[in-house]
Design an enzyme around this catalytic site. Sequence first.
Site, PDB file in Angstrom:
ATOM      1  N   GLU A  94      41.899  73.200  10.585  1.00  0.00           N
ATOM      2  CA  GLU A  94      40.499  73.394  10.240  1.00  0.00           C
ATOM      3  C   GLU A  94      39.667  72.156  10.562  1.00  0.00           C
ATOM      4  O   GLU A  94      40.166  71.032  10.576  1.00  0.00           O
ATOM      5  CB  GLU A  94      40.366  73.747   8.762  1.00  0.00           C
ATOM      6  CG  GLU A  94      41.063  72.769   7.857  1.00  0.00           C
ATOM      7  CD  GLU A  94      41.249  73.304   6.444  1.00  0.00           C
ATOM      8  OE1 GLU A  94      41.265  74.524   6.254  1.00  0.00           O
ATOM      9  OE2 GLU A  94      41.374  72.468   5.543  1.00  0.00           O
ATOM     10  N   CYS A 107      34.266  66.516  10.927  1.00  0.00           N
ATOM     11  CA  CYS A 107      35.469  66.080  10.210  1.00  0.00           C
ATOM     12  C   CYS A 107      36.630  66.853  10.827  1.00  0.00           C
ATOM     13  O   CYS A 107      36.666  68.091  10.766  1.00  0.00           O
ATOM     14  CB  CYS A 107      35.329  66.401   8.718  1.00  0.00           C
ATOM     15  SG  CYS A 107      36.814  66.004   7.775  1.00  0.00           S
ATOM     16  N   CYS A 114      50.420  68.183   6.496  1.00  0.00           N
ATOM     17  CA  CYS A 114      50.527  66.730   6.322  1.00  0.00           C
ATOM     18  C   CYS A 114      51.801  66.427   5.541  1.00  0.00           C
ATOM     19  O   CYS A 114      52.146  67.155   4.605  1.00  0.00           O
ATOM     20  CB  CYS A 114      49.308  66.195   5.574  1.00  0.00           C
ATOM     21  SG  CYS A 114      49.347  64.391   5.376  1.00  0.00           S
ATOM     22  N   CYS A 118      50.374  63.786  -1.040  1.00  0.00           N
ATOM     23  CA  CYS A 118      49.486  63.394  -2.152  1.00  0.00           C
ATOM     24  C   CYS A 118      49.390  64.549  -3.155  1.00  0.00           C
ATOM     25  O   CYS A 118      49.166  65.698  -2.759  1.00  0.00           O
ATOM     26  CB  CYS A 118      48.103  63.028  -1.622  1.00  0.00           C
ATOM     27  SG  CYS A 118      48.153  61.707  -0.401  1.00  0.00           S
ATOM     28  N   CYS A 121      46.313  67.109  -3.301  1.00  0.00           N
ATOM     29  CA  CYS A 121      45.770  67.597  -2.029  1.00  0.00           C
ATOM     30  C   CYS A 121      46.418  68.917  -1.612  1.00  0.00           C
ATOM     31  O   CYS A 121      47.651  69.029  -1.575  1.00  0.00           O
ATOM     32  CB  CYS A 121      46.006  66.535  -0.960  1.00  0.00           C
ATOM     33  SG  CYS A 121      45.684  67.118   0.701  1.00  0.00           S
ATOM     34  N   GLY A 179      45.988  66.141   7.729  1.00  0.00           N
ATOM     35  CA  GLY A 179      46.914  65.224   8.379  1.00  0.00           C
ATOM     36  C   GLY A 179      46.589  63.763   8.175  1.00  0.00           C
ATOM     37  O   GLY A 179      45.508  63.396   7.721  1.00  0.00           O
ATOM     38  N   GLU A 180      47.565  62.938   8.494  1.00  0.00           N
ATOM     39  CA  GLU A 180      47.431  61.480   8.413  1.00  0.00           C
ATOM     40  C   GLU A 180      47.348  60.959   9.850  1.00  0.00           C
ATOM     41  O   GLU A 180      48.341  60.967  10.586  1.00  0.00           O
ATOM     42  CB  GLU A 180      48.639  60.906   7.672  1.00  0.00           C
ATOM     43  CG  GLU A 180      48.872  59.428   7.848  1.00  0.00           C
ATOM     44  CD  GLU A 180      47.676  58.546   7.486  1.00  0.00           C
ATOM     45  OE1 GLU A 180      47.174  58.651   6.361  1.00  0.00           O
ATOM     46  OE2 GLU A 180      47.246  57.744   8.352  1.00  0.00           O
ATOM     47  N   SER A 211      40.374  57.746   8.585  1.00  0.00           N
ATOM     48  CA  SER A 211      40.761  57.692   7.177  1.00  0.00           C
ATOM     49  C   SER A 211      42.279  57.751   7.074  1.00  0.00           C
ATOM     50  O   SER A 211      42.916  58.663   7.596  1.00  0.00           O
ATOM     51  CB  SER A 211      40.136  58.875   6.437  1.00  0.00           C
ATOM     52  OG  SER A 211      40.601  58.912   5.109  1.00  0.00           O
ATOM     53  N   LEU A 235      42.709  55.032  -1.536  1.00  0.00           N
ATOM     54  CA  LEU A 235      43.403  54.119  -2.455  1.00  0.00           C
ATOM     55  C   LEU A 235      43.866  54.860  -3.716  1.00  0.00           C
ATOM     56  O   LEU A 235      45.033  54.882  -4.034  1.00  0.00           O
ATOM     57  CB  LEU A 235      42.454  52.975  -2.820  1.00  0.00           C
ATOM     58  CG  LEU A 235      43.085  51.670  -3.253  1.00  0.00           C
ATOM     59  CD1 LEU A 235      44.047  51.125  -2.219  1.00  0.00           C
ATOM     60  CD2 LEU A 235      41.986  50.644  -3.530  1.00  0.00           C
ATOM     61  N   HIS A 236      42.936  55.412  -4.436  1.00  0.00           N
ATOM     62  CA  HIS A 236      43.176  56.294  -5.586  1.00  0.00           C
ATOM     63  C   HIS A 236      43.806  55.629  -6.805  1.00  0.00           C
ATOM     64  O   HIS A 236      43.874  56.252  -7.874  1.00  0.00           O
ATOM     65  CB  HIS A 236      44.016  57.516  -5.195  1.00  0.00           C
ATOM     66  CG  HIS A 236      43.465  58.259  -4.021  1.00  0.00           C
ATOM     67  ND1 HIS A 236      42.138  58.594  -3.900  1.00  0.00           N
ATOM     68  CD2 HIS A 236      44.069  58.707  -2.878  1.00  0.00           C
ATOM     69  CE1 HIS A 236      41.940  59.225  -2.755  1.00  0.00           C
ATOM     70  NE2 HIS A 236      43.087  59.298  -2.117  1.00  0.00           N
ATOM     71  N   ASN A 310      38.366  67.168  -5.985  1.00  0.00           N
ATOM     72  CA  ASN A 310      38.082  68.541  -5.566  1.00  0.00           C
ATOM     73  C   ASN A 310      39.279  69.374  -6.017  1.00  0.00           C
ATOM     74  O   ASN A 310      40.347  69.271  -5.411  1.00  0.00           O
ATOM     75  CB  ASN A 310      37.947  68.558  -4.033  1.00  0.00           C
ATOM     76  CG  ASN A 310      37.137  69.745  -3.556  1.00  0.00           C
ATOM     77  OD1 ASN A 310      36.651  70.542  -4.353  1.00  0.00           O
ATOM     78  ND2 ASN A 310      37.002  69.859  -2.261  1.00  0.00           N
ATOM     79  N   CYS A 353      39.915  69.566   1.518  1.00  0.00           N
ATOM     80  CA  CYS A 353      41.000  69.434   2.492  1.00  0.00           C
ATOM     81  C   CYS A 353      42.023  70.566   2.360  1.00  0.00           C
ATOM     82  O   CYS A 353      42.632  70.765   1.333  1.00  0.00           O
ATOM     83  CB  CYS A 353      41.673  68.093   2.249  1.00  0.00           C
ATOM     84  SG  CYS A 353      43.043  67.765   3.303  1.00  0.00           S
TER      85      CYS A 353
HETATM   86  S1  SF4 Z   1      45.878  65.242   4.124  1.00  0.00           S
HETATM   87 FE1  SF4 Z   1      45.311  63.215   3.281  1.00  0.00          FE
HETATM   88  S2  SF4 Z   1      45.146  63.551   1.054  1.00  0.00           S
HETATM   89 FE2  SF4 Z   1      46.268  65.301   1.915  1.00  0.00          FE
HETATM   90  S3  SF4 Z   1      48.464  64.783   1.705  1.00  0.00           S
HETATM   91 FE3  SF4 Z   1      47.800  64.112   3.747  1.00  0.00          FE
HETATM   92  S4  SF4 Z   1      47.191  61.974   3.482  1.00  0.00           S
HETATM   93 FE4  SF4 Z   1      47.282  62.880   1.425  1.00  0.00          FE
END
Ligand code: SF4
Length: 366
Positions: A94, A107, A114, A118, A121, A179-180, A211, A235-236, A310, A353
């Site tokens: 997406e 974006c 991913c 996290c 997410c 994704g990272e 990011s 960071l979180h 979110n 996300c």
């Molecule tokens: S998409 Fe971003 S927030 Fe979601 S698991 Fe991957 S790194 Fe973490």
Amino acid sequence: MEDRIALYDLTYRQLSELLTGWGEPRFRADQVWHWLYNSLAGDFASMANIPKALRERLSTETELQLLTPLTELESASGQTRKVLFRLPDGNTIESVLMRYHDRRTACISTQVGCGMGCVFCATGQGGLARNLSAGEIVAQVIYLAREIRRVQLEQSTFQAGRSQVAVHPVSNIVLMGMGEPLANWAATWQAIETLTDSRGYNLGARRITLSTVGLVPGIRRMAQEGLPINLAVSLHAPNDELRSQLVPVSRNHSLADLMSAVREYGQKTGRRITFEYALIAGVNDSLELARDLAALLGGLLCHVNLIPLNPTPGSALQPSPREQVDAFSGVLEAAGIPSTVRMRRGIDIEAGCGQLRQRQSGIVVK
Ligand code: SF4
């Protein structure tokens, strides 16, 4: 499709080698590159200065359509548009377009799913399916740019022929979708180089934000590359113990190492670093943690984006209440750390996300 060469996957040099290998003169690569990334051509027939025989060969041996839009949702305000794409192998990703008064930000995703896990997410709960290719990353921007240009052309026609068409229909890019990016380094960096190439889309590096959840080797590599793109670090949490619970991959990268890499990046590029901090009620939103965060970031040219979580379907984690968000932000401000409470754009179209993809694929978050 399998046998065809995906044109968006090629670097300028690879395109040049392909065309000269076909017996074409060197300048032909410039022309095709211009059609792809400046004119945003959606088909070969429109490439008017390319000889017909070459256009035919391109259309039989190469591929322009990497992404098929499956679902497009527009927010009630009309400012945010979310697109779910199908990839050639049937996977889905997406992308989101956010229109502001002074810019149009895409974006985009860098992976299918991913692997960072996290806990808050939606994408992270589904795991990683595969990396995107450079072309699949670039094609998201090109698709959205074409859409913007199409609307602009319609409006300029409507306004008695006055051209209102922007040079860069997508004026800003954030690598903040699924994704990272730093876990898919090669494709991500090739996509960035393609989109900033002055012969094509020519987007300024300062208009791109990458990011990351904080993969230290990738941040150090970015510092070596010397492109002044913006770095945003999710960071979180301001200590290793809490961070490793929220962002499991951070167990491999201590906060001390992360901050050292981030400071190096800031020094090398002169860019202000952004820190993302999702505020989760009762988990990471205490004023004590706000003070720890201020101490961690002291002396660094930075900005903190505070994002009330979110919520994802099925998760017990909830966003911090507004009063707590304001109090947390107040502690940072008092310590001289600038912060912004970020609006959750497009909440009515599941622009968090992974949410649209999740609904489409029927994945249920435990
Ligand atoms: S998409 Fe971003 S927030 Fe979601 S698991 Fe991957 S790194 Fe973490």
